[in-house]
Scaffold this motif. Structure first.
Motif, PDB file in Angstrom:
ATOM      1  N   ARG A   1       4.405   0.663 -11.449  1.00  0.00           N
ATOM      2  CA  ARG A   1       3.494   0.329 -10.349  1.00  0.00           C
ATOM      3  C   ARG A   1       2.962   1.635  -9.761  1.00  0.00           C
ATOM      4  O   ARG A   1       3.755   2.541  -9.469  1.00  0.00           O
ATOM      5  CB  ARG A   1       4.214  -0.446  -9.239  1.00  0.00           C
ATOM      6  CG  ARG A   1       4.712  -1.798  -9.689  1.00  0.00           C
ATOM      7  CD  ARG A   1       5.367  -2.557  -8.542  1.00  0.00           C
ATOM      8  NE  ARG A   1       6.161  -3.665  -9.065  1.00  0.00           N
ATOM      9  CZ  ARG A   1       6.942  -4.441  -8.322  1.00  0.00           C
ATOM     10  NH1 ARG A   1       7.030  -4.231  -7.023  1.00  0.00           N
ATOM     11  NH2 ARG A   1       7.626  -5.423  -8.874  1.00  0.00           N
TER      12      ARG A   1
ATOM     13  N   GLU B   1       2.403   3.158  -6.994  1.00  0.00           N
ATOM     14  CA  GLU B   1       2.660   3.159  -5.554  1.00  0.00           C
ATOM     15  C   GLU B   1       2.820   4.595  -5.103  1.00  0.00           C
ATOM     16  O   GLU B   1       2.920   5.503  -5.920  1.00  0.00           O
ATOM     17  CB  GLU B   1       3.958   2.412  -5.258  1.00  0.00           C
ATOM     18  CG  GLU B   1       3.918   0.970  -5.682  1.00  0.00           C
ATOM     19  CD  GLU B   1       5.134   0.222  -5.162  1.00  0.00           C
ATOM     20  OE1 GLU B   1       5.095  -0.199  -3.993  1.00  0.00           O
ATOM     21  OE2 GLU B   1       6.111   0.078  -5.907  1.00  0.00           O
TER      22      GLU B   1
ATOM     23  N   ARG C   1      11.308   4.882  -4.354  1.00  0.00           N
ATOM     24  CA  ARG C   1      10.085   4.242  -4.821  1.00  0.00           C
ATOM     25  C   ARG C   1       9.418   5.141  -5.863  1.00  0.00           C
ATOM     26  O   ARG C   1       9.046   6.266  -5.554  1.00  0.00           O
ATOM     27  CB  ARG C   1       9.133   3.975  -3.639  1.00  0.00           C
ATOM     28  CG  ARG C   1       8.044   2.979  -3.974  1.00  0.00           C
ATOM     29  CD  ARG C   1       7.125   2.701  -2.810  1.00  0.00           C
ATOM     30  NE  ARG C   1       7.708   1.932  -1.721  1.00  0.00           N
ATOM     31  CZ  ARG C   1       8.059   0.658  -1.795  1.00  0.00           C
ATOM     32  NH1 ARG C   1       7.895   0.004  -2.908  1.00  0.00           N
ATOM     33  NH2 ARG C   1       8.566   0.038  -0.761  1.00  0.00           N
TER      34      ARG C   1
HETATM   35 MG    MG Z   1       6.653  -3.405  -3.279  1.00  0.00          MG
END
Ligand code: MG
Ligand code: ATP
Length: 526
Positions: free
Chosen positions: A219, A221, A227
């Motif tokens: 992803r 991000e 993350r």
């Molecule tokens: Mg998320």
């Protein structure tokens, strides 16, 4: 500067892992393996089998399953056109560059030949079946043809604007042509599991089908602690059969047992029900109406979500919005009778299994496919990215992807965060040192050392055999650095006597053994 000097200046580029990706190195990888091994073991005791899925799938699969209004699909996917029409693609880029560069009607003679060439080739590839024969591509080729026909009729008297308008249309049509299927790196795996369930007719197997997977997800991000852009998930899905609340509870019980086995600290389970196709839309409308009344007090993200996805407003972490959200209507008060009964039964089933939970009416989850039971698990030591597992029921999903009506529930664990939390709380295993370091000297001893290493490794010990002769002092220092438990000393004396010296590095004691005695001694003590 001479050519030689220029070459000297040019240092080879130093490569680094792309932002948001990282290397997992030993000894940390030992912890990853332990976590994954535990998943295999625990999930097997619940009758789950492993499924291994492709890393990329048609973008359309994720758009349909996850939802095109979600952050994941609207801006976080790694998407590309997968084609082997290299020449055609180059020709298209070149043509588009021409069109962008030459903006005067007098330049039509430059633009046309190349663009026509592109069209001819594109048509050939369509006939050959390499260019996807989709209605959209057929339509676009016809448009391009008519754009080119029009441009061919131009005279010097043609107004500039008419020329430019037609050129930008041509450019858009060329760009929109799909040279191959559009695919994405998977941002999650539930959609793939459902696709596989349908593709392999798993509805014909005894139901429900219980599957688990592990592997990387992608992803785009903003990278931060916990993350990443390539991260790892361990997930499980129960597909088919009934939507009995005991299934929801057992799936949750399984994750909790897995975390328990790993001694994950500070585990907290939150649950909610977000209703079904009947009651959720009504609640969403109610929520939207309530949000519209307080619209000016909300931040821009939430304001936008009033239209696109009002449930996501409940997820907001913005301090200034907390007071407003607390006064919004709650879904628990608006569940239909079936959903309310189901939710109550799930809670009862969790209690029967001794699973401790907290209800959180604001837990909505970021993916569109969830309905009824949703849950999230947090753990210690992770800061604001503290969710280690998210899951829920998704009864409509298989049907949405073209399969038969099928019940479904599952979860995904963020393995990176799980590992982080285990490390923060000191639950990571200590580095595994070598069992035996073989300190050998002399050609004869080297031959014996090689044989000894082979036998010890066969017996399952971790052995370090230095490739070149070392002085004993240096060898023992090296053994220490590698965290070896024993040093096996093999010099000419040892070899001729048939008595090998074993030094215990922790206390410096040493003793002599015959070859078989040594093996027996190590077996007993390691
Ligand atoms: Mg998320
Ligand atoms: P979050 O709200 O933390 O972004 P999410 O709702 O996007 O999570 P899911 O799509 O449900 O998460 O994925 C399940 C789990 O995967 C999350 O609970 C989290 O542990 C992990 N996860 C999700 N995105 C990332 C990421 N970019 N990096 C690392 N782990 C992630």
């Amino acid at each position: 500067m001479s050519e030689g000097a220029a070459k000297k200046e040019e240092k080879p580029r130093k490569f680094q892992a792309i932002r948001g990706t990282r290397d997992l190195l030993p000894p940390e990888t030992a912890l990853w393996n332990r976590v994954e091994q535990t998943a295999h073991e625990v999930f097997a005791t619940f009758g789950f089998g492993e499924i291994r899925l492709p890393i990329f799938e048609p973008t359309e699969l994720f758009a349909r399953a996850v939802g095109s209004e979600t952050d994941i699909v609207s801006k976080e996917m790694y998407t590309f056109e997968d084609h082997d029409l290299h020449e055609l693609n180059l020709r298209r880029s070149r043509s588009i560059t021409d069109i962008e560069l030459f903006t005067e009607p007098t330049s039509v003679g430059i633009i046309l030949p190349y663009a026509k060439h592109f069209l001819t080739e594109a048509k050939q590839e369509l006939t050959a079946g390499k260019l996807p024969r989709t209605p959209s591509n057929e339509f676009l080729l016809a448009r391009i043809e008519s754009d080119l026909d029009y441009l061919a009729t131009l005279t010097d008297a043609t107004p500039r604007d008419a020329f430019r308008d037609r050129c930008s249309e041509l450019r858009r049509n060329m760009q929109a042509l799909e040279l191959g299927p559009v695919i994405s790196l998977r941002p999650e795996a539930t959609a793939s599991v459902c696709r596989a369930y349908i593709e392999h007719n798993m509805q014909q197997l005894p139901q429900p089908v219980k599957l688990y997977y592990l592997g990387p997800m992608f992803r785009r991000e903003r990278p931060q602690k916990g993350r990443y852009r390539q991260f790892y998930q361990i997930g499980a899905e129960v597909l088919g059969g009934s939507d009995a609340p005991a299934i929801d509870a057992e799936v949750i019980e399984m994750v909790m047992m897995f975390f328990d086995r790993l001694e994950l600290q500070g585990v907290q389970l939150e649950i909610n029900s977000i209703g079904c196709r009947d009651c959720r839309p009504k609640y969403v409308e109610l929520l939207r109406a309530a949000l519209l009344k307080v619209k000016d007090k909300l931040g821009p993200d939430s304001q936008r979500r009033i239209e696109t996805n009002p449930l996501r407003v409940l997820d907001s972490k913005l301090e200034s919005e907390q007071g407003i959200i607390a006064r919004l209507p709650r879904i628990a008060d608006h569940l239909c009778e079936d959903c309310a009964t189901h939710y109550a039964a799930v809670k009862h089933q969790l209690e029967m299994r001794g699973v401790i939970y907290r209800e959180n009416w604001r837990l909505v989850r970021g993916l569109d496919y969830y309905m009824r039971t949703t849950f999230e698990i947090t753990a210690k030591g992770l800061g604001s990215q503290n969710a280690v597992c998210g899951g829920g029921r998704y009864d409509g999903l298989v049907e949405l992807l073209g399969g038969p009506p099928t019940k479904g529930i599952g979860f995904a664990i963020g393995e990176d965060r799980l590992i982080l939390s285990l490390q923060e709380s000191g639950k990571a295993p200590a580095q595994q040192g070598r069992d035996v370091y073989i300190a050998w000297m002399g050609e004869r001893a080297h031959a014996t050392a090689i044989r000894a290493a082979k036998d010890l490794r066969k017996a399952g010990f971790s052995v370090e055999l230095p490739p070149v002769e070392q002085k004993f002092g240096k060898a023992l220092g090296q053994a220490d650095k590698l965290g070896a438990k024993y040093a096996l000393i093999l010099g000419d004396n040892e070899v001729s006597e048939g008595l090998w010296t074993l030094k215990t590095l922790a206390d410096g004691s040493q003793a002599k053994y015959t070859e078989p005695d040594l093996l027996a001694h190590l077996r007993k003590s390691l």
